[in-house]
Scaffold this motif. Structure first.
Motif, PDB file in Angstrom:
ATOM      1  N   ARG A  11       1.442   5.510  -8.053  1.00  0.00           N
ATOM      2  CA  ARG A  11       2.231   4.288  -7.836  1.00  0.00           C
ATOM      3  C   ARG A  11       3.247   4.487  -6.731  1.00  0.00           C
ATOM      4  NH1 ARG A  11       2.027   3.834 -13.588  1.00  0.00           N
ATOM      5  NH2 ARG A  11       4.056   4.844 -13.810  1.00  0.00           N
ATOM      6  N   LYS A  12       3.904   5.643  -6.744  1.00  0.00           N
ATOM      7  CA  LYS A  12       4.940   5.916  -5.741  1.00  0.00           C
ATOM      8  C   LYS A  12       4.333   5.992  -4.337  1.00  0.00           C
ATOM      9  CE  LYS A  12       9.144   7.460  -4.480  1.00  0.00           C
ATOM     10  NZ  LYS A  12       8.926   7.839  -3.078  1.00  0.00           N
ATOM     11  N   SER A  15       3.147   2.491  -3.282  1.00  0.00           N
ATOM     12  CA  SER A  15       4.299   1.623  -3.041  1.00  0.00           C
ATOM     13  C   SER A  15       4.976   1.966  -1.716  1.00  0.00           C
ATOM     14  CB  SER A  15       5.296   1.748  -4.193  1.00  0.00           C
ATOM     15  OG  SER A  15       6.422   0.933  -3.964  1.00  0.00           O
ATOM     16  N   ASP A  16       5.147   3.251  -1.453  1.00  0.00           N
ATOM     17  CA  ASP A  16       5.773   3.677  -0.193  1.00  0.00           C
ATOM     18  C   ASP A  16       4.935   3.270   1.019  1.00  0.00           C
ATOM     19  OD1 ASP A  16       7.821   4.771  -1.630  1.00  0.00           O
ATOM     20  OD2 ASP A  16       7.146   6.854  -1.433  1.00  0.00           O
ATOM     21  N   ASN A  21      -0.331  -3.956  -4.773  1.00  0.00           N
ATOM     22  CA  ASN A  21      -0.373  -3.762  -6.224  1.00  0.00           C
ATOM     23  C   ASN A  21      -0.485  -2.275  -6.551  1.00  0.00           C
ATOM     24  OD1 ASN A  21      -0.584  -6.675  -7.127  1.00  0.00           O
ATOM     25  ND2 ASN A  21      -2.383  -6.549  -5.785  1.00  0.00           N
ATOM     26  N   PRO A  22       0.588  -1.525  -6.329  1.00  0.00           N
ATOM     27  CA  PRO A  22       0.500  -0.065  -6.456  1.00  0.00           C
ATOM     28  C   PRO A  22       0.147   0.420  -7.858  1.00  0.00           C
ATOM     29  CG  PRO A  22       2.785  -0.775  -6.194  1.00  0.00           C
ATOM     30  CD  PRO A  22       1.932  -1.973  -5.905  1.00  0.00           C
TER      31      PRO A  22
END
Length: 285
Positions: A11-12, A15-16, A21-22
């Motif tokens: 997810r991180k 997202s980065d 939609n991480p």
């Protein structure tokens, strides 16, 4: 490493990288690596994963960070409640196209043995979804792309409809003309409809999909013209043509249809309230 920890890392990273939609994509990718669905991942999030699985997960995350569509990474896409095999080089089915399937099923519901042509069939999602949900239908699907025909053939067999869905390779009406297949109750198509002048503005994910399946020429209308122009040769009188359209193309396509002998024009909006499907009944020239 535990599943829960791997999902957090995924997810991180996503997202980065600006992925939309991480959390979902992290779950889909890890689920693919482990051979488990998302629900089992979340229920058994304390399960350990091997070093090799983690390396594979990281490699696939890197692809997603580079805007490779998630469907290409995991090799599948759900459409109309069915799982479809997908690979790079074929257009990824969209939820909006389900409106096209729904309208087609509504139109053929009362026809005893409906005959359908699906032009620009891509992955075969429309043809297969219609055939799975109507066991009386006979579909002839065509696409010019080698990759699309390979993927569509796989999906037709995967869903066990090869006795009712016939795949033909060629440019729009060409294979129908060569085999003299006519008299359709319905012609359905989700053709390339992105205006060529807008291709450079598409999201990075979409740019990784095949240009041949996106580029609709000037104004995005080229394929509608080519399909509509010859549709009277292949449709029964009283047969219906059903298109997916771009949000601002309904008026232009409606004019084409009316000029070619189509009446009873119907426009259907999608979940976002945009025009998404247009259909018309062929009443003769």
């Amino acid at each position: 490493m535990k599943v829960r920890e791997a999902l957090m890392i995924g997810r991180k990273r996503l997202s980065d990288a600006g992925v939309a939609n991480p959390a979902l994509d992290s779950e889909l990718i890890l689920g693919y690596v482990l051979g488990k669905d998302r629900l089992k991942l979340l229920v058994y999030d304390e399960m350990s994963i091997t070093k090799q699985q983690l390396e594979c997960f990281n490699d696939l995350l890197a692809l997603r960070c580079q805007s490779t569509p998630i469907a290409y990474i995991i090799g599948r896409k759900e459409f109309y409640g069915l799982d479809f095999y997908i690979k790079p080089g074929v257009l990824i089915p969209r939820p909006e196209t389900e409106f096209l399937v729904e309208e087609t099923l509504n139109v053929i519901y009362s026809i005893e043995n409906p005959l359908i042509a699906d032009l620009c069939c891509g992955s075969g999602a429309i043809s297969v979804a219609v055939a799975v949900n109507n066991n009386r239908v006979r579909v002839y699907a065509s696409d010019i792309s080698d990759v699309a025909c390979e993927v569509a053939s796989t999906n037709i067999k995967l869903h066990g409809v090869q006795d009712r869905v016939s795949l033909m390779q060629g440019d729009l009406w060409m294979p129908f003309e060569e085999k003299n297949i006519r008299g359709f109750d319905v012609v359905v198509s989700n053709p390339p409809y992105i205006p060529k002048e807008e291709l450079s503005t598409l999201p990075d994910d979409v740019k990784n999909e095949p240009q041949i399946a996106l580029n609709g020429g000037t104004g995005g209308l080229e394929f509608y013209r080519r399909i509509v122009l010859r549709a009277p040769e292949f449709l029964k009188i009283g047969g219906r043509i059903i298109f997916e359209i771009g949000w601002n193309q309904a008026r232009d396509v409606e004019i084409m249809l009316k000029e070619t002998g189509f009446q009873d024009i119907k426009i259907i909006k999608d979940y976002a309230g945009f025009d998404r499907v247009i259909s018309g009944v062929f009443c003769g020239l």
